[in-house]
Design a protein around this motif. Sequence first.
Motif, mmCIF file in Angstrom:
data_model
loop_
_atom_site.group_PDB
_atom_site.id
_atom_site.type_symbol
_atom_site.label_atom_id
_atom_site.label_comp_id
_atom_site.label_asym_id
_atom_site.label_seq_id
_atom_site.Cartn_x
_atom_site.Cartn_y
_atom_site.Cartn_z
ATOM 1 N N GLN A 192 -42.254 -13.576 -61.946
ATOM 2 C CA GLN A 192 -42.353 -12.330 -61.645
ATOM 3 C C GLN A 192 -43.429 -11.501 -61.933
ATOM 4 O OE1 GLN A 192 -38.903 -11.278 -64.360
ATOM 5 N NE2 GLN A 192 -37.284 -11.812 -62.944
ATOM 6 N N GLU A 236 -32.304 -16.046 -54.938
ATOM 7 C CA GLU A 236 -31.846 -14.956 -54.521
ATOM 8 C C GLU A 236 -32.275 -13.818 -55.467
ATOM 9 O OE1 GLU A 236 -27.566 -16.103 -52.269
ATOM 10 O OE2 GLU A 236 -27.729 -15.773 -54.313
ATOM 11 N N ALA A 237 -32.520 -14.091 -56.876
ATOM 12 C CA ALA A 237 -32.609 -13.348 -57.924
ATOM 13 C C ALA A 237 -34.086 -12.751 -58.027
ATOM 14 C CB ALA A 237 -32.648 -13.974 -59.411
ATOM 15 N N THR A 246 -34.487 -10.534 -55.044
ATOM 16 C CA THR A 246 -33.876 -9.113 -55.341
ATOM 17 C C THR A 246 -35.002 -8.473 -56.209
ATOM 18 O OG1 THR A 246 -31.614 -9.706 -55.138
ATOM 19 C CG2 THR A 246 -32.077 -8.058 -56.599
ATOM 20 N N PHE A 247 -35.488 -8.974 -57.189
ATOM 21 C CA PHE A 247 -36.603 -8.527 -58.091
ATOM 22 C C PHE A 247 -37.667 -8.120 -57.200
ATOM 23 C CE2 PHE A 247 -40.703 -9.238 -59.985
ATOM 24 C CZ PHE A 247 -40.613 -8.403 -61.176
ATOM 25 N N SER A 272 -29.102 -19.403 -56.298
ATOM 26 C CA SER A 272 -28.957 -18.093 -57.056
ATOM 27 C C SER A 272 -30.514 -17.705 -57.640
ATOM 28 C CB SER A 272 -28.091 -18.242 -58.039
ATOM 29 O OG SER A 272 -26.830 -18.213 -57.632
ATOM 30 N N THR A 325 -39.293 -18.342 -64.472
ATOM 31 C CA THR A 325 -38.930 -16.881 -63.775
ATOM 32 C C THR A 325 -39.811 -15.832 -64.141
ATOM 33 O OG1 THR A 325 -36.369 -17.516 -63.544
ATOM 34 C CG2 THR A 325 -37.028 -15.350 -63.574
#
Length: 435
Positions: A136, A174-175, A178-179, A171, A132
């Motif tokens: 990001q 989705e995260a 969203t980020f 999820s 993650t």
Amino acid sequence: MRRIPWRPRARIMAVVITLFVAALGLSNAAAANTATANTATVQHIAVPAYFNPNGSPGSTFWTQLDQSTPAVGIAVANPDSGPGSAFDQGYANAVQAATNSGVQVIGYVDTGYFGTTGRTTRDGQTTTAAWTAQAQADVDNWYSWYGGYGLAGIFFDDGLADCGTDNAHVSLYEAINTFTKQNHSGALTVDNPGVAADQCYADAADVLVMFEGTYADYTTWTAPAWELSSTDPDKFWHLIYNTPTQANMENAVSLSKQRNAGYLYVTDDNLPNPWDTLPTGTYWSDELSQSAADGGGGGGGGSCTPIAGSGDITSYSACMTATTETFTATFNVAASFHHVFIDTDNNQSTGFQLPAPSTSALGADYMIENNTLYQSLSSGWSWTPVAGVSPNMTQNGNTYTWTVPLSALNNPATTQQAEFNGNTFYTDPVTFAQS
């Protein structure tokens, strides 16, 4: 440079066969796709542009993309399995030029299945948290380095396709979605599991790559029901490689429309990296026009208005455009095999002579049986499959529709005839011409 991972699938080899049976005998054919389907009509080409713009031939391919708008809608930039370790002016120039021409350039980010398969990050970690953090950081680097040049969004590769226990897998996507959208306003997001994703992913990204594989696999692939029934074709993207001929490409485009894909890319390139070139010449120009063409058109006398008919087969039509022929009929009784006989040379004395109770010998040069296209070898029941072409019969209730690329038919006449058959029932012939 990382390619979109390929997923091996069972391969069915085409075998040319000649069938000699009784005049009313019927041969085996592949099962129909029985989902109630919407169809994409006008599409956009979306290209994994895994070629370096800093020199030839990569720079030539980027220019080719720029010159292919508005048919080309998306291009994925990929310096090194992500944005790379530093800003690259060559990529900045490529992103800017493509953006100015109307192409949305999105940056490649590897999610590594968020560590669920044991994949390691660039610094050797396998945890979901590490993946993650890397994803990001890659998103932020893409926008830090190329956002000012018009970067339009992010392409998340190595995606999961199942929801996971208590939606744990979806999820994660989705995260990251969203980020990306919260930190980079207006970002277009794409998830690439390379296989059909569960419906829980519908809101995990703007676009989902539901198929990635060879043309041979694509001809036998079935899209999931939720894709076929969706009213938003732009949610779905199909990637088809090892598509050797222009006729194969046309058939792939036709199939992708029937499977409701708003984005697609078809290439004759193959493994180990099918995304490091672009098709050229008439193959490419035809792909651009095929994707932009409406999948309907043509019909008895130039329109697709159905003939009411009566008996076992009703509401039937035959249509022709500059690139495809489309046939539709409603079968009111159960039939193991659904046939369309096509007189492509408009000459009743050539091809298969339809028997009674048909009202016309017709002279069928081709036959569609379920989702297989056959060419006639004689006036009797003798046929050979047309290699590389699957009309992909779709079904809505008792109504069946087939689309065949015109290039699959040998020198077709501008005016043709067709007749539908199920069991021993034949419709009257339908005369149709190019619209």
